[in-house]
Design a protein around this motif. Structure first.
Motif, PDB file in Angstrom:
ATOM      1  N   LEU A 377       4.514  -4.303   6.854  1.00 51.35           N
ATOM      2  CA  LEU A 377       4.143  -5.365   5.921  1.00 51.35           C
ATOM      3  C   LEU A 377       2.785  -5.092   5.292  1.00 51.35           C
ATOM      4  N   ALA A 378       1.848  -4.630   6.104  1.00 54.10           N
ATOM      5  CA  ALA A 378       0.513  -4.324   5.579  1.00 54.10           C
ATOM      6  C   ALA A 378       0.553  -3.137   4.625  1.00 54.10           C
ATOM      7  N   TRP A 379       1.361  -2.155   4.945  1.00 55.49           N
ATOM      8  CA  TRP A 379       1.487  -0.987   4.082  1.00 55.49           C
ATOM      9  C   TRP A 379       2.354  -1.256   2.852  1.00 55.49           C
ATOM     10  N   GLY A 380       3.185  -2.310   2.914  1.00 50.10           N
ATOM     11  CA  GLY A 380       4.156  -2.547   1.853  1.00 50.10           C
ATOM     12  C   GLY A 380       3.589  -2.587   0.450  1.00 50.10           C
ATOM     13  N   PRO A 381       2.540  -3.394   0.173  1.00 44.57           N
ATOM     14  CA  PRO A 381       2.023  -3.445  -1.195  1.00 44.57           C
ATOM     15  C   PRO A 381       1.507  -2.100  -1.691  1.00 44.57           C
ATOM     16  N   PHE A 382       0.790  -1.375  -0.834  1.00 42.43           N
ATOM     17  CA  PHE A 382       0.197  -0.125  -1.313  1.00 42.43           C
ATOM     18  C   PHE A 382       1.239   0.983  -1.470  1.00 42.43           C
ATOM     19  N   VAL A 383       2.143   1.106  -0.512  1.00 36.75           N
ATOM     20  CA  VAL A 383       3.188   2.129  -0.662  1.00 36.75           C
ATOM     21  C   VAL A 383       4.146   1.731  -1.788  1.00 36.75           C
ATOM     22  N   GLY A 384       4.411   0.409  -1.915  1.00 38.93           N
ATOM     23  CA  GLY A 384       5.282  -0.046  -2.989  1.00 38.93           C
ATOM     24  C   GLY A 384       4.756   0.327  -4.349  1.00 38.93           C
ATOM     25  N   VAL A 385       3.462   0.138  -4.584  1.00 40.37           N
ATOM     26  CA  VAL A 385       2.862   0.515  -5.867  1.00 40.37           C
ATOM     27  C   VAL A 385       2.994   2.013  -6.097  1.00 40.37           C
ATOM     28  N   PHE A 386       2.713   2.794  -5.059  1.00 39.69           N
ATOM     29  CA  PHE A 386       2.780   4.243  -5.215  1.00 39.69           C
ATOM     30  C   PHE A 386       4.212   4.705  -5.492  1.00 39.69           C
ATOM     31  N   LEU A 387       5.182   4.128  -4.785  1.00 39.29           N
ATOM     32  CA  LEU A 387       6.572   4.513  -5.012  1.00 39.29           C
ATOM     33  C   LEU A 387       7.024   4.115  -6.411  1.00 39.29           C
ATOM     34  N   ALA A 388       6.628   2.925  -6.857  1.00 44.78           N
ATOM     35  CA  ALA A 388       6.965   2.516  -8.221  1.00 44.78           C
ATOM     36  C   ALA A 388       6.329   3.456  -9.233  1.00 44.78           C
ATOM     37  N   ARG A 389       5.121   3.874  -8.937  1.00 40.62           N
ATOM     38  CA  ARG A 389       4.366   4.759  -9.841  1.00 40.62           C
ATOM     39  C   ARG A 389       5.084   6.077 -10.093  1.00 40.62           C
ATOM     40  N   ILE A 390       5.834   6.561  -9.100  1.00 43.98           N
ATOM     41  CA  ILE A 390       6.493   7.860  -9.233  1.00 43.98           C
ATOM     42  C   ILE A 390       7.993   7.734  -9.494  1.00 43.98           C
ATOM     43  N   SER A 391       8.482   6.490  -9.702  1.00 40.82           N
ATOM     44  CA  SER A 391       9.939   6.280  -9.778  1.00 40.82           C
ATOM     45  C   SER A 391      10.402   5.719 -11.113  1.00 40.82           C
TER      46      SER A 391
END
Length: 756
Positions: A377-391
């Motif tokens: 949950l804590a990692w979700g926002p930051f990894v989510g942004v990064f994954l969206a950034r490359i997808s």
């Protein structure tokens, strides 16, 4: 087609024209416009998001978010450094209360997230792209999967890959230890903690933020994902509070991973270089890692993070292959297959398992499952942004399925090989000293296992390099996303200022050092579990917001179905050609000059006639020429104002395409040809107007317009008002009709009844 999606976004965010009195079935009443601060109540309202979310067209720092988040982190760091014992004991008490009273809440939240992302992927809306319909992925499949894996997996997985299975074998959450049942479940519990749950959280936030950024032109942020619920309020104190929660959770999640990483890497550097182990070496590694992180972060995604991600994947693969070949190969492969099978069979049970009937169930949950759920949950926002950034350009289905399969399978392989190697040493070889070391000091146990393989120093060096790359990847992407969360960035492809990324790298290092001084890994686990609690609220809001948006996509698809039911037999999603036109199209690969001539001679006159007829019947129509900087040819564009509803868009754009290797003619003079594709707000229709007659193009405009009316009708038929598809009274009927002279069609509300 260069900048097509940006043009559509710009046009969709223009202020609406003054309302015109028109009706669909004779009614003339209009639904009042929404108050300024209310949530969007239609797709037309939603299209105003880019303008309402961005106060400035250039990147700006969110000083309120930056200062509040920094104050929280600095205050916690000072407390942990000044009073480490008090900080550790206080957090331990809070975690015990959460595990006893809110364990069910964490479990239920993660279960709902898994179910939601699977529903999105398997639904018909799974075909929707993170961007306009014509957008395509920026990165190749291998590079994309490598970046998914490296960004979402931290060095902590290496840390727990040995101690997790050994602990669950010796002291399982239920039943007796050292039994066959404990052996079968030992590795599976760690696979479960590093499996679908975490990646589902990443997928949820990644697809939501990517959808709004690339399909609607909004900033790549949590705020944008909640715009359908909160409207302009996401730009004020409420939005700042949400960004602050996401930012603080991200910093603690990354700091926890960094802290675990330096604890593990400290042992490796000690073995390789003979350095004394302890807190001094760990702090030194934090400082060195921050320097490397700053150097890599400032190079951007395409250079630093992309290169490190691919190298990370290769080094991890080499390490796994070495362990598999030089270890108990047959045993490890058999165990891997059985572990995956048992994971799949028991997944539903484990997902909802709270151990309510076990005497020490809450304590075990707080130390294991709840910690990992909070970590994700804590990692979700930051990894989510990064994954969206490359997808960008990926479909929702492709994004979700890839996120919960490819990286998860890599996690399973790594956890199974390390975990089963450790279990083999404990169970078969009876190495009790190693078992106790893995429980008491996981970092020592991990390297002790590596030291048992042939060529131990080579493997230790390779494993340390792989761990360092895991660490750098997480730190790089973390600093980048932290700067984005504390900034207002109108363009999704841009990142926060470099100085801000350096600032967050330094502040995260300070927090990491503070938690190391306050008790090490255990304190980090406590802090993560506590600060992830507010992030669960964001997860629920995003699920609700995104489900409403998907209703909009469903309404548009239903509009296409209604149009196909109601159009005349000559209509269809693609203009119908005569057999001679079809044959000619098979062998024609027009040049740019030929396409430009066709635009001037046929397309522009057809659109001019349609626009003139619309205006003659009282419609407000805008015609324009959109400059294509690549071709230098102006592209015709027509927009019909629909008042408070979504406007009708029709643009004919030049699209370069490769000539097929096998076509109607025997030879090729060029490798590319040009198409004239029709673009609406959501991208290309996927068909070519080249070679049609003027009348056929006019028919296509009307077909498209009727599809737009059908989409609005499908929206109107919603029985329950929502933020995106509100209930609109049928009695008043505010939708416009087709212009007189169009082909006779059936009534949209009653396909069997001719339209009046």
């Amino acid at each position: 087609m260069p900048e097509d999606d940006q043009r559509n976004d710009d046009r969709s965010s223009r202020a609406p024209h003054p309302p015109l009195e028109r009706s669909r079935f004779g009614g003339t009443e209009r639904r009042p416009e929404r108050p300024r601060d209310e949530a969007p109540v239609s797709r037309s309202d939603l299209s105003k998001g880019p303008a309402e979310l961005m106060e400035h067209r250039e990147a700006r720092v969110h000083w309120r978010v930056l200062l509040i988040a920094s104050a929280v982190i600095i205050a916690f760091s000072i407390w942990a450094i000044a009073m480490p014992g008090n900080a550790r004991d206080t957090m331990q008490d809070v975690v015990a209360w959460i595990a006893t009273n809110l364990g069910w809440y964490y479990v239920l939240t993660v279960t709902l997230v898994i179910g939601f992302v699977l529903w999105v992927a398997l639904s018909k809306e799974g075909k929707v792209r993170l961007g306009p319909d014509h957008s395509r992925p920026q990165y190749g499949l291998f590079t994309w999967v490598a970046m998914l894996f490296a960004a979402g997996v931290g060095i902590d997985m290496l840390f727990y890959s040995v101690t997790g299975p050994v602990v669950q074998y010796l002291d399982p959450p239920s039943g007796e230890g050292r039994t066959m049942a404990a052996t079968q479940d030992a590795v599976v519990w760690t696979m479960f903690h590093y499996g679908i749950a975490g990646w589902s959280m990443y997928a949820l936030l990644g697809m939501a933020m990517g959808y709004f950024a690339y399909r609607w032109g909004m900033p790549l942020s949590i705020r944008a994902a909640l715009y359908p619920l909160l409207g302009k309020r996401v730009r004020g104190p409420l939005g700042d509070s949400i960004s602050t929660v996401a930012l603080v959770g991200t910093v603690f999640g990354v700091a926890t991973s960094m802290g675990i990483g330096v604890v593990l890497l400290g042992v490796g550097f000690s073995l390789i270089f003979g350095l004394p182990q302890g807190i001094a070496l760990q702090i030194g590694l934090v400082i060195v890692a921050v320097v490397l992180t700053i150097a890599a972060t400032t190079s951007g995604v395409d250079k630093g993070i992309r290169w490190i991600s691919e190298l990370n994947l290769w080094s991890a693969a080499a390490m796994m292959l070495y362990i598999l070949v030089t270890g108990q190969t047959a045993y490890l492969l058999n165990a891997l297959v059985e572990n995956i099978g048992r994971f799949l069979v028991t997944l539903p049970e484990r997902t909802l398992q709270t151990f309510a009937y076990e005497p020490d169930g809450a304590e075990w949950m707080g130390g294991w499952t709840l910690f990992f759920w909070a970590f994700w949950l804590a990692w979700g926002p930051f990894v989510g942004v990064f994954l969206a950034r490359i997808s960008r350009g990926r479909t929702l289905r492709e994004f979700v399925i890839a996120a919960i399969t490819a990286p998860v399978l890599c996690d399973f392989i790594m956890v199974s090989l390390f975990g089963n190697s450790a279990l083999y040493e404990v169970i078969v070889n009876g190495n009790e000293a190693f078992a106790q070391l893995a429980v008491d000091s996981p970092e020592q146990g991990w390297y002790a296992l590596l030291d048992m393989f042939p060529g131990a120093m080579f493997l230790i060096g390779l494993a340390t390099l792989s761990g360092l790359l895991f660490y750098l990847t997480s730190a790089n992407s973390g600093a980048m996303v932290m700067s984005n969360f504390s900034s207002s960035i109108p363009e999704p492809s841009q990142d926060g200022p470099k100085w801000l990324r350096i600032y967050w790298a330094l502040l995260t290092a300070l927090l990491t050092i503070a938690m190391l001084l306050a008790g090490g890994v255990t304190t980090m686990e406590y802090a993560t579990l506590i600060f992830a609690l507010p992030v669960t609220i964001i997860a629920y809001l995003v699920m609700f917001s995104f489900s409403k948006v998907l209703r909009m996509e469903r309404a548009e698809r239903q509009g296409e179905v209604l149009r196909r039911r109601s159009v005349a037999s000559s209509g269809g999603s693609v203009p119908e050609r005569s057999w001679r036109q079809r044959l000619e199209r098979m062998r024609a690969f027009p040049s740019q000059r030929q396409v430009a001539q066709f635009l001037d001679r046929t397309v522009r006159p057809a659109l001019a006639d349609v626009a003139a007829e619309f205006r003659a019947q009282g419609y407000e129509v805008e015609t324009d020429r959109m400059a294509n900087t690549t071709t230098g040819i102006d592209e015709p564009y027509l927009r019909v104002s629909m008042d408070e509803f979504r406007d009708f868009h029709y643009q004919v754009a030049l699209v370069e395409a490769p000539v097929p290797m096998f076509g109607g003619r025997m030879s090729r003079e060029t490798d590319v040809y040009w198409r004239l594709e029709v673009f609406t707000q959501t991208g290309s229709g996927g068909y070519d107007l080249m070679g049609l007659t003027k009348q056929q193009i006019i028919d296509d405009v009307l077909d498209r317009y009727e599809a737009h009316l059908a989409f609005l009708a499908a929206t109107e038929e919603s029985d329950v008002a929502s933020v995106l598809t509100p209930r609109m009274p049928h009695a008043t009927g505010t939708l416009p009709a087709l212009p007189k002279g169009a082909d006779d069609v059936q009534d949209l509300d009653d396909p069997g009844k001719p339209r009046d």
